[in-house]
Write an enzyme that holds these catalytic residues in place. Sequence first.
Site, mmCIF file in Angstrom:
data_model
loop_
_atom_site.group_PDB
_atom_site.id
_atom_site.type_symbol
_atom_site.label_atom_id
_atom_site.label_comp_id
_atom_site.label_asym_id
_atom_site.label_seq_id
_atom_site.Cartn_x
_atom_site.Cartn_y
_atom_site.Cartn_z
ATOM 1 N N CYS A 8 46.177 35.291 50.262
ATOM 2 C CA CYS A 8 47.174 36.141 49.600
ATOM 3 C C CYS A 8 47.160 37.507 50.278
ATOM 4 O O CYS A 8 46.274 37.816 51.089
ATOM 5 C CB CYS A 8 46.835 36.288 48.130
ATOM 6 S SG CYS A 8 45.239 37.091 47.897
ATOM 7 N N HIS A 36 35.671 34.964 48.500
ATOM 8 C CA HIS A 36 34.917 33.808 47.995
ATOM 9 C C HIS A 36 35.159 32.598 48.876
ATOM 10 O O HIS A 36 35.813 31.633 48.481
ATOM 11 C CB HIS A 36 35.321 33.513 46.545
ATOM 12 C CG HIS A 36 34.601 34.405 45.583
ATOM 13 N ND1 HIS A 36 35.079 34.697 44.332
ATOM 14 C CD2 HIS A 36 33.422 35.064 45.684
ATOM 15 C CE1 HIS A 36 34.239 35.505 43.711
ATOM 16 N NE2 HIS A 36 33.224 35.738 44.517
ATOM 17 N N HIS A 68 38.317 42.360 44.785
ATOM 18 C CA HIS A 68 38.108 42.216 43.337
ATOM 19 C C HIS A 68 37.910 43.565 42.641
ATOM 20 O O HIS A 68 37.941 43.649 41.432
ATOM 21 C CB HIS A 68 36.819 41.438 43.049
ATOM 22 C CG HIS A 68 36.706 40.155 43.764
ATOM 23 N ND1 HIS A 68 35.721 39.898 44.703
ATOM 24 C CD2 HIS A 68 37.424 39.039 43.655
ATOM 25 C CE1 HIS A 68 35.864 38.677 45.149
ATOM 26 N NE2 HIS A 68 36.889 38.129 44.542
ATOM 27 N N GLU A 120 35.779 40.721 39.378
ATOM 28 C CA GLU A 120 36.988 41.483 39.002
ATOM 29 C C GLU A 120 36.909 41.908 37.529
ATOM 30 O O GLU A 120 37.204 43.053 37.183
ATOM 31 C CB GLU A 120 38.237 40.617 39.231
ATOM 32 C CG GLU A 120 39.516 41.352 38.866
ATOM 33 C CD GLU A 120 40.750 40.449 38.936
ATOM 34 O OE1 GLU A 120 40.810 39.558 39.807
ATOM 35 O OE2 GLU A 120 41.658 40.647 38.110
ATOM 36 N N CYS A 184 48.612 37.886 38.799
ATOM 37 C CA CYS A 184 49.130 38.195 40.128
ATOM 38 C C CYS A 184 50.184 37.158 40.510
ATOM 39 O O CYS A 184 49.967 35.958 40.365
ATOM 40 C CB CYS A 184 47.991 38.176 41.127
ATOM 41 S SG CYS A 184 48.592 38.247 42.794
ATOM 42 N N SER A 212 35.424 30.230 44.107
ATOM 43 C CA SER A 212 36.713 30.923 44.035
ATOM 44 C C SER A 212 37.442 30.582 42.732
ATOM 45 O O SER A 212 37.777 29.424 42.475
ATOM 46 C CB SER A 212 37.558 30.514 45.251
ATOM 47 O OG SER A 212 38.921 30.688 44.975
#
Length: 316
Positions: A8, A36, A68, A120, A184, A212
Site C-alpha cells: 500500500c 510485517h 504503524h 498501531e 484505510c 500481518s
Amino acid sequence: MADKAGFCYGVKRALEMALGACQEDGPWYTLGPLVHNREVADFLRSQGLEVKESIDEVEAGGVIIRSHGAGPEVYGLLQERGLKVIDATCPRVARVQRLARQMTQEGYRVVVVGDRNHPEVIGIIGWAQGQAVAVSSGDEAKSLPFASRSAVVCQTTKAEEDFLEVLIEVAKLSDETRAFNTLCEASTQRQKAAIQLAGQVDLMVVVGDRTSANTRSLVKACAKRGVPTYQVENPRELDPLWFKGVLRVGVTAGASTPDWLIKEVVDRMVELGSNVAELEENAVEETLVSTGLSDEVGDVKGAAAANKRTEGGLLC
Ligand code: F3S
C-alpha cells in the site's frame, strides 16, 4: 490476481524513507520490523537497517518510526537520548492518533476497534493518554462499561464489519457516541477485491506474513465467502495437494507483501499447475493402457490435433 493486492501507499512510503536513511550517517534502527514481512525485513537488514525491540538497545544513531506509528512516550524517549528520528508513520494512522488525542481531551471515552497488541493500536492508545480501550469485535464490546460520551475509531486495517459491530454495541452503552471511520481505503479496497475474486474461483491463496494484520483480515474475508483459503508466506509453503482437481485459483496479498514475492508465489503455482496436469494426464494414460483403450483414444487425440491445426484460432 485480485485487482488490488500487495504494497500500500503507507508501506511503500516507509520503505523509501528507510532506504533513503540507509544512505545517510547511521546506524539506523527500527523498533520492531519496519514491515510485517520477513522477506522484506531480511532485505532491509542487508541494506544496513537493524531491528531492535526497545529503545534501551539503541545507543547511538537514529530510529525510523514505522508506518504503524508510535505513542508520544516513544518520541519523548528518543529526544531525551539525543537519537535522530525519521517519522514514517502513515498519514492515515497519524489521523487516527490525532482523533484519539482530541477526543480524549474533549472528555470522550475512546474505543479503538482493533487488536490491543498491534503496534498501531498501542500507539493510538498512547495518544489518548493511555485512557482508550481496545476491542476487536462486537461481542467483546458488549462487556464495556457504560460511559456518557464515547468516541469510536478503528485500526486502519481492521475489517469493516468489525468496526460496524463494535459501533452498534458502544452506541447502546453510551448516551452520546461519535464515530470516526478510520479504516484505510487501501485496506478496504484489498478486502473488497479479494472477496469479489473469491466468488469466482475454486480456491484462494493469500500471500503475506502471519504477523500481518491486514493479511489475516484478507484470509478471514475470503474464507467467510465459503472458498477454501490458504495463507502462504513464500512459494515453498505451497502444497501441490491443495490444487488437485482445482480449475481456478485466486491470488491476493496483504498490504505489506512485496510484488516480487507475489510473483514468486504465482510462478510456483503455474509450475505446480502444469505438474498436476501432467500427473493427471499420466494417470489417465495408465488407466487406458490397463483397460486396453489407449489405441482408440490415440485416434481421437489425433483427430482432435488435426482439428486444432485447421481451426486453431477458434480452439485457442
Ligand atoms: Fe497506511 Fe493504509 Fe497502508 S493506513 S500503511 S496506507 S494499509
